[in-house]
Design a protein around this motif. Structure first.
Motif: not given
Ligand SMILES: Nc1ncnc2c1ncn2[C@@H]1O[C@H](COP(=O)(O)OP(=O)(O)O)[C@@H](O)[C@H]1O
Ligand SMILES: [Mg+2]
Lengths: 611, 363
Positions: A215-221, A225-228
Motif C-alpha cells: 500500500e505504501d508503494a501505491a501511495e508513493l506512486a 486512498r479509495s483507489r488504494i
C-alpha cells in the motif's frame, strides 16, 4: 576409482529383490500409516456415499406400496424421476432447493458485510475498544447456530401463524406480521449473526497479512486512498472473502436448526429440513436424493469459488507479516462508532440469551407478565398439567443423561479427531509428492463438501445393516462418535499437516539415525512436538461437537439423545420453555469449554477452523 | 577405528531430476572426504543415501564389509542400524529435550545402563567443550553452541562413520574458522571415516584428506586437496576451485607449438592436441613485470584490489582480461602498463569441446 561394476544377478534373485523392496515399501512408516488411513477413510467416507447413491437407484422394500411391480433391490430411476420430474417434485425438491439457495445466499452476504466491516474496523482503523470487538466477534460462533433463531421466536412469535404470542406481540398488543416472525428473513438474519465470525476471522487474517509496503508503494506512486482500497487492498482480501463465502454458504446450505425453528412451523422447508422429514417417515431414498442434490450444489459452489480464486489460492502467501502502517483515522466519530459496534455485538450475544432465559421463567407461554413467573421449568416436580408432566430440566434424569452424552460424545470425538490429525499429518507430509499421499489428502477433504445433514444421512444408509465384520451401528452411541470424527477429518488433516510441517522432517530423521523405531519416534518426538496443536485441536473439536445438530439429528435415538437434539425435540413438541432451558445449559457447557481453551496458549478458534 | 565405505554406481532420482547420477566412490578407513559442489548438485542426497534416509534407485553401498544397500538384492538396512552418525545442516536438535536428553536418546534406545549413558554424555560434552550445559534447552543456546551439541549428540553413540551436511554454514565467519580447526581435530582424535558436505571450496581445501567434486549429480574428480587445486580434471572443477578464480583463456592450437589466443600467443607443448583449447592458469602463477621483459605480453591494469596479505590485479589487453594475485600490497596502480609472463610450466590445457584436461602443468 577401483570400484568394480555391480553385476546383473540372475532372475530368481531379481524376483527376491523386488519382493523385498515391496515389503520394505509396504512397511515403511508413511506407507503403512497412509494405507491404514486410506482403508479407514474409504470405509468411513466413500462406502457410505456409495451406499447412499445405491439406495436412490434401487427399489426399496416400501416402494412396493407405490409401485406394485417393484422388485426390492432392482435398479430403477423411480426415485430420481419422482423427485426431479413428477407432480411432487415441486413440493419435495424445487421449492426447498430454492429456499435453501435464498437463505444461504442471503445469510452469506449479510454475514460477509458484518464480518468484513468489523474486521476492517478492528485491523485498519484507530477505533477504540478494538481488542474487545475482536474477542466478542467469536462468541456468536461458539454458541449453537440456532440459538438466535430460538430467541427470535421468543421475541417475534405470533398468533397469526398458529403459535403463542411472542414478547413483542404481548407488549404492543397487535399481531406481528408473519414474514417477520417466520420464513426466510428471520432465518437469514439469525444465521448471519452466527456465521459472520468466519468472515471476521478470514478477513482480519488477510488484512493483517497484507504487507503494508504494497500500500505504501501505491501511495508513493500517487494513488488516492479509495483507489488504494479498491485496487490494492480489495484484490488482496478477495481470496479471504471467497474462502469465507465457500465455508459459510456450504454450512448454511446444510444447516438444520435455524430453518427448523423458524421455517418448518409455516411450512417454509429448506433441503435440510426436507431431508429430515423424508427420513423421519422412512422415505430414505427420497431423503438421499435430496442429500445428493445438496452435495452437488455445494460442490458446484466450491468449484466456482476455486475458479474465481484461481492461482491465488491462499491469502497466506501474500507478502510477509507486514505491520499495519495505514490506520484509517475515524476522527471525532470514533468513540460513537466503537460504542455502536460494541452495543451491537453485546446485543447479538446478550439479548438472545436474556430472551431465552426470560422465557424459561414464564409458566404459560405467551404471557410475559411477572405474575406468570415460575421456576417450574428448571426445578419443578412433574405436574401432569404442565408440559405433559415433564419435570423441570434440573430434576429430569433425561436431561442429565443427554448432558452426559453430549460431554462424552464431545470428549471422544475431540480425542480421536486430534489423534487422527497427527497421524494424517504425518502420512501426508512424509509422503509429499507421492500419489498415495495425494490420494489420502484428497479423500480427507471429501467430508468438507458434504453438508452436515447430508453427511448424517449418508451414515443411515451405511450403518443400518451389517457390513463385513462391523455390526449394524444404527442407534448406537459409537455411531455418533464415528460420524462426528469422520466429519472432522478435513479439519484434522489440515491442522495435522500444518503441525507436521512445523516439526520439520529432520527432527524425526535425527530420531531415525539414533535408531528409534516408528513408535519410539511418535512417542518421544512427534507427539511431544505437536502437542500444542493436539491440545488446541482437541478443545476446539470439543466445542464444535458439543453444539453440533445437523450432523447427528438423523442418527440420535431416545437412548443416545444429546443436549442439542434434546432442544430440538422439545421445540418440535411445543415445549418452548424446556427447549430454551436446555439450550442455556448447552451454551453454559460450551462457554466453559471456551474458557478452558482461552487458558491454553496457542488455542484459538482460528486454528480450529484450519486457517 | 573408522571403517571403509564403498559406493557403487549409485543413482537417485526425484521424478525427472537425477539428483545423484551413477556415483562410485571407495573411501578408506579414517578418511575425511569432502563432497564439494554448487548448491543443488546432489551432495545432500548422496549423504542421505549413505545414511539410509533415502533409498537410491540403483547401486550398492557397503560400510566396511557389510552390504547396507543393494537395489539389485533388495537390501536396505534401516538408518539406525548402519552405525552412522549424521549432523544435520540445521542441527535438528529436539527442541523439547534438554541437551542431556538430546544426547542420551540414542543411548537409551540402545538400552545402555544409566551409568554408562551418563559417562558417555559427559565425555562427549567434554570433547566439544560444552560441559555444564546439560540442562539447557536448545533455544537457550547460541547457534555455535547448538552446533557443538549437535556434534556431541553424534559422538555420544560412537558411530563408525560421521556424516556432516554443511555443519558450519549457519555460523558467522569467525566462528566458522574456529570450528574448522575443532572439527579437524575431532576427526583426528576419533579417527572415524567422515563424509563432509560443503559448497565452500575453502572449507573443502582446508579440512579434507580427499575431495570429491560434484556437478549435476555426477562426480567430477576425487583427489587430494592439492591435486584438485593444481590439476583440476575438467574446466568445471578448475573454475569452481580457487579464489580468485582461475584464468580460463580460450584459444586455438596453431600447430607450431603455440596456442593462439588472438591478442597474443603462448608457446607450449601441444603434442597430440588440436583445435580449440582452453588455457587455465591460476592468478598467483602469472608473473608480473613493470618493465618490458622478453617472453611477456603487455597488459593495462584495469583495477587493483589489495586485501592485506595479497593483492588482486585485474589487467586487460584488447578484449582479454586476466586476474593476477601478487603477495603483499602492490605498488601497481590503475591504468599502469604491466608485462605478464604466462609460463607454460604452470598452465593446464583443456580440450575446448569436452572441457577435459589434456595437458597437465609440469610443476
Ligand atoms: N525430496 C526431494 N524431492 C524432490 N527433489 C529433490 C528432493 N531432494 C533433493 N531434490 C533435488 O535434487 C537435487 C539435489 O539436491 P540436494 O542433494 O539437496 O543438493 P545439494 O545438497 O547439493 O544442494 C536438486 O535439484 C533438488 O531440487
Ligand atoms: Mg544440501
Amino acid at each position: 576409482m577401483g570400484v568394480p561394476e555391480v553385476l546383473q544377478p540372475p532372475l530368481s534373485l531379481r524376483i527376491l529383490a523386488a519382493y523385498r523392496r515391496f515389503i520394505r515399501w509396504l512397511t515403511s512408516a508413511r506407507v503403512l500409516l497412509a494405507l491404514i488411513l486410506l482403508v479407514m477413510m474409504v470405509y468411513l467416507i466413500l462406502v457410505p456415499l456409495y451406499r447412499m447413491v445405491e439406495t436412490t437407484v434401487t427399489y426399496q422394500e416400501r416402494d412396493v406400496l407405490a409401485v406394485p411391480d417393484a422388485v426390492p433391490g432392482q435398479l430403477t430411476a423411480y426415485h430420481w424421476v419422482r423427485m426431479l420430474a413428477s407432480r411432487v417434485s415441486r413440493v419435495f425438491l424445487y421449492a426447498p432447493l430454492q429456499h435453501s439457495l435464498v437463505v444461504a445466499t442471503g445469510a452469506t452476504l449479510l454475514a460477509m458485510f458484518i464480518g468484513s466491516v468489523l474486521a476492517w474496523l478492528v485491523i485498519r482503523t484507530d477505533m477504540p475498544g478494538r481488542h474487545l470487538v475482536n474477542n466478542l466477534a467469536t462468541i456468536p460462533y461458539i454458541m449453537p447456530s440456532w440459538t438466535i433463531a430460538m430467541a427470535w421466536k421468543v421475541m417475534f412469535n405470533t398468533r397469526v401463524a398458529g403459535g403463542t404470542p411472542g414478547l413483542l406481540e404481548y407488549l404492543i398488543g397487535r399481531p406481528i406480521p408473519t414474514w417477520l416472525a417466520y420464513g426466510p428473513i428471520p432465518i437469514i438474519i439469525s444465521s448471519a449473526l452466527h456465521y459472520y465470525t468466519f468472515f471476521f476471522l478470514f478477513v482480519s487474517a488477510a488484512l493483517m497479512s497484507i504487507d503494508s509496503n504494497l500500500e505504501d508503494a501505491a501511495e508513493l506512486a500517487g494513488a488516492s486512498r479509495s483507489r488504494i482500497l479498491r485496487r490494492i487492498t480489495f484484490p488482496l482480501v478477495l481470496p479471504a472473502l471467497l474462502s469465507g463465502f465457500i465455508m459459510t454458504f456450504s454450512k448454511v446450505m446444510g444447516t438444520f436448526g435455524g430453518p427448523n425453528v423458524l421455517g418448518t412451523p409455516v411450512r417454509y422447508y429448506v433441503i435440510a429440513t426436507m431431508i429430515r422429514s423424508s427420513v423421519a417417515i422412512g422415505e430414505f431414498a427420497d431423503g438421499f436424493v435430496l442429500a445428493i442434490v445438496l452435495i452437488l450444489f455445494t460442490i458446484v459452489t466450491i468449484y466456482i469459488n476455486q475458479r474465481l480464486i484461481g492461482t491465488r489460492k491462499s491469502y497466506e502467501t501474500i507478502g510477509g507479516r507486514g505491520f499495519v502502517a495505514h490506520v484509517a483515522r475515524l476522527g471525532p466519530w470514533r468513540k460513537v462508532l466503537a460504542a455502536g459496534v460494541i452495543v451491537f455485538q453485546v446485543l447479538v450475544i446478550a439479548l438472545p440469551l436474556g430472551l431465552l432465559a426470560y422465557d424459561t421463567f414464564m409458566l404459560h407461554p405467551g404471557n410475559y407478565s411477572l405474575s406468570n413467573f415460575t421456576l417450574h421449568y428448571w426445578i419443578g416436580k412433574s405436574d401432569i398439567n404442565i408440559a405433559n408432566g415433564t419435570p423441570g430440566v434440573l430434576r429430569n434424569p433425561k436431561i442429565y443423561s443427554s448432558a452426559w452424552n453430549s460431554i462424552r460424545l464431545s470428549l471422544a470425538t475431540a480425542f480421536f479427531t486430534a489423534l487422527l490429525g497427527v497421524i494424517l499429518g504425518y502420512a501426508i507430509v512424509k509422503g509429499r509428492g507421492t500419489r498415495l499421499s495425494k490420494l489420502v489428502e484428497q479423500i480427507s477433504f471429501i467430508p468438507y463438501v458434504i453438508p452436515g445433514i447430508a453427511f448424517g444421512a449418508v451414515y443411515i444408509s451405511m450403518f443400518s445393516k451389517r457390513v463385513g465384520p462391523i455390526p449394524p451401528l444404527y442407534g448406537t452411541f459409537a455411531l455418533l462418535v464415528i460420524v462426528s470424527v469422520a466429519k472432522h477429518i478435513p479439519y484434522s488433516a489440515r491442522s495435522g499437516v500444518s503441525a507436521m510441517l512445523q516439526v520439520g522432517r529432520e527432527l524425526e530423521e535425527a530420531g531415525q539415525m539414533a535408531g528409534a523405531n516408528l513408535w519410539q519416534r511418535f512417542k518421544r518426538i512427534i507427539f511431544p512436538l505437536t502437542s500444542a496443536g493436539f491440545v488446541s485441536g482437541f478443545l476446539l473439536t470439543f466445542i464444535t461437537t458439543m453444539r453440533e445438530l445437523s450432523l447427528i439429528i438423523l442418527l440420535v435415538t431416545p437412548a443416545t439423545q444429546v443436549l442439542s437434539s434434546q432442544t430440538m425435540r422439545y421445540t418440535e413438541n411445543g415445549d418452548t420453555q424446556m427447549a430454551n432451558a436446555v439450550i442455556l445449559i448447552l451454551i453454559t457447557l460450551v462457554l466453559i469449554g471456551n474458557f478452558i481453551i482461552g487458558r491454553f496458549r496457542g488455542g484459538s478458534l482460528k486454528k480450529g477452523l484450519g486457517m | 577405528m573408522g571403517t571403509t565405505i564403498t559406493i557403487k554406481n549409485l543413482t537417485k532420482r526425484f521424478g525427472d531430476v537425477v539428483a545423484v547420477n551413477n556415483v562410485s566412490l571407495a573411501i578408506e578407513a579414517g578418511t575425511f572426504l569432502t563432497l564439494l559442489g554448487p548448491s543443488g548438485c546432489g551432495k545432500t542426497t548422496l549423504l542421505r543415501c549413505v545414511a539410509g534416509l533415502e533409498d537410491p534407485d540403483e547401486g550398492e553401498i557397503y560400510i566396511g564389509d557389510r552390504l547396507v544397500f543393494s537395489r539389485a538384492r533388495g537390501i536396505s538396512v534401516p538408518a539406525g542400524q548402519r552405525d552412522i552418525g549424521l549432523v544435520f545442516q540445521n542441527y535438528a536438535l529436539w527442541p523439547h529435550m534438554t541437551v542431556y536428553k538430546n544426547m542420551s536418546f540414542a543411548l537409551e534406545i540402545r538400552k545402555l545402563p544409566k551409568a554408562e549413558i551418563d559417562k558417555r554424555v559427559k565425555e562427549s560434552l567434554a570433547e566439544v567443550k560444552m560441559l555444564g550445559y546439560e540442562n539447557r534447552y536448545p533455544r537457550e543456546m547460541s547457534g555455535g553452541q547448538q552446533q557443538r551439541i549437535a556434534l556431541a549428540r553424534m559422538l555420544a553413540y560412537r558411530p563408525k562413520v560421521f556424516l556432516m551436511d554443511e555443519p558450519l554454514s549457519n555460523l558467522d565467519a569467525r566462528l566458522r574458522m574456529d570450528m574448522r580447526a575443532e572439527l579437524k581435530r575431532l576427526h583426528y582424535v576419533a579417527g572415524a571415516t567422515t563424509i563432509y558436505v560443503t559448497h565452500d571450496q575453502v572449507e573443502a581445501l582446508t579440512m579434507s584428506s580427499l575431495i570429491a567434486v560434484m556437478k549435476d549429480g555426477v562426480l567430477q574428480q576425487v583427489d587430494t586437496p592439492d591435486r584438485v587445486y593444481r590439476c583440476p580434471s575438467n574446466l568445471f572443477v578448475a573454475d569452481f576451485i580457487g579464489n580468485p578464480k582461475v584464468n580460463l583463456l580460450e584459444g586455438v592450437v596453431d600447430g607450431q607449438g603455440c596456442v593462439d589466443l588472438g591478442e597474443f600467443k603462448v608457446a607450449m607443448d601441444t603434442q597430440g592436441v588440436e583445435g580449440k583449447v582452453v588455457l587455465a592458469i591460476r592468478p598467483e602463477d602469472i608473473a608480473v613485470y613493470t618493465e618490458p621483459t622478453p617472453g611477456t605480453v603487455k597488459f593495462t591494469v584495469y583495477s587493483v584490489l589489495p586485501s592485506g596479505a595479497d593483492s588482486t590485479i585485474v589487467a586487460r589487453t584488447g578484449e582479454r582480461e586476466v586476474t593476477i594475485r601478487v603477495p603483499g600490497i602492490s605498488p601497481i596502480k590503475m591504468d599502469d602498463s604491466v608485462w605478464l609472463k604466462f609460463d607454460p610450466q604452470v598452465i593446464n590445457l583443456y580440450d575446448g569441446a569436452t572441457g577435459n584436461l589434456v595437458a597437465v602443468r609440469k610443476v
